[in-house]
Design a protein around this motif. Structure first.
Motif, PDB file in Angstrom:
ATOM      1  N   ASP A 183       0.854  -1.192   0.000  1.00 59.23           N
ATOM      2  CA  ASP A 183       0.000   0.000   0.000  1.00 59.23           C
ATOM      3  C   ASP A 183       0.885   1.236   0.000  1.00 59.23           C
ATOM      4  O   ASP A 183       1.760   1.374   0.863  1.00 59.23           O
ATOM      5  N   PRO A 184       0.697   2.167  -0.931  1.00 61.16           N
ATOM      6  CA  PRO A 184       1.550   3.370  -0.972  1.00 61.16           C
ATOM      7  C   PRO A 184       1.479   4.208   0.290  1.00 61.16           C
ATOM      8  O   PRO A 184       2.415   4.921   0.621  1.00 61.16           O
ATOM      9  N   ARG A 185       0.387   4.105   1.038  1.00 57.83           N
ATOM     10  CA  ARG A 185       0.290   4.865   2.284  1.00 57.83           C
ATOM     11  C   ARG A 185       1.292   4.354   3.305  1.00 57.83           C
ATOM     12  O   ARG A 185       1.850   5.131   4.079  1.00 57.83           O
ATOM     13  N   ASP A 186       1.522   3.047   3.320  1.00 57.91           N
ATOM     14  CA  ASP A 186       2.540   2.492   4.208  1.00 57.91           C
ATOM     15  C   ASP A 186       3.930   2.965   3.794  1.00 57.91           C
ATOM     16  O   ASP A 186       4.776   3.250   4.643  1.00 57.91           O
ATOM     17  N   ARG A 187       4.183   3.052   2.503  1.00 54.79           N
ATOM     18  CA  ARG A 187       5.497   3.515   2.036  1.00 54.79           C
ATOM     19  C   ARG A 187       5.727   4.974   2.421  1.00 54.79           C
ATOM     20  O   ARG A 187       6.841   5.364   2.777  1.00 54.79           O
ATOM     21  N   ILE A 188       4.669   5.774   2.352  1.00 51.08           N
ATOM     22  CA  ILE A 188       4.784   7.179   2.780  1.00 51.08           C
ATOM     23  C   ILE A 188       5.061   7.244   4.280  1.00 51.08           C
ATOM     24  O   ILE A 188       5.930   7.994   4.739  1.00 51.08           O
TER      25      ILE A 188
END
Length: 209
Positions: free
Chosen positions: A9-14
């Motif tokens: 999930d890109p939110r986790d990467r952010i």
């Protein structure tokens, strides 16, 4: 740092990009310093610490102790370091005098690092409202300064951090202190604030010399 390919999930990467967690190397080079003004978590043999650096402070503070030795490098001594040396003790004497003089009303002041003059100074913000149980002020640091200590007094009452303090301390990177019982033997409360995380166990008076 562990590869982030498992973060789907890109939110986790952010989130991991903003507040990363590192493993302390056992054999290789030590970790570089944290990004200025940011904080990170580091896992080492002893457990987990929070590390952060800004223009005036460096901190390494324990978050969790492991019940077993983890297979990583040692984390090093925890603590708080003033990057520009200790604060001159006459500033503390002025703070305690002003807190006592304002009693039974509360008082507020900041110890700042003056970037232009390269020295510590006491700055008193513009007061909006004050009484024996509160003080509110314009929360604006001078453009040439970096906050080191955020202090206020409790007049005749004991020193502690209120729910209002908890809300106002959600952002920033500084030591907070409260002076209580200002007309008798004083009481003190202190904590390190790192971007909304609070750490007890620091006495703000120990930063003066």
């Amino acid at each position: 740092m562990i590869t982030d390919t498992y973060l789907t999930d890109p939110r986790d990467r952010i989130l991991f990009g903003e507040t990363p967690t590192y493993l302390q190397p056992l054999f290789g080079d030590k970790l570089p310093a944290p990004a200025l003004g940011k904080h990170r978590f580091v896992m080492g043999q002893e457990g987990v610490v929070l590390e952060a650096v800004n223009e005036v402070l460096e901190v390494r503070l324990p978050v969790a102790r492991s019940i077993i030795p983890l297979p990583y490098g040692a984390l090093g001594e925890p603590g708080i370091r003033l990057r520009n040396g200790p604060i001159p003790r006459p500033i503390l004497e002025t703070i305690e005098y002003k807190a006592a003089s304002a009693c039974p009303n509360e008082w507020a002041g900041w110890v700042i690092w003056d970037v232009v003059q390269q020295r510590y100074a006491l700055f008193e913000p513009a007061i909006l409202s004050v009484g024996s149980g509160h003080v509110s002020y314009r929360n604006r640091i001078p453009s040439h300064a970096v906050l080191v200590l955020d202090l206020h007094s409790h007049g005749l009452h004991p020193a502690y951090f209120s729910e209002t303090d908890d809300l106002s301390d959600q952002q920033g990177f500084y030591v907070a202190g409260v002076i209580g019982h200002c007309q008798g033997p004083k009481s003190y409360a202190s904590r390190m604030n790192v971007n909304g995380h609070f750490f007890d166990g620091v006495d703000f008076r120990s930063l003066f010399q």
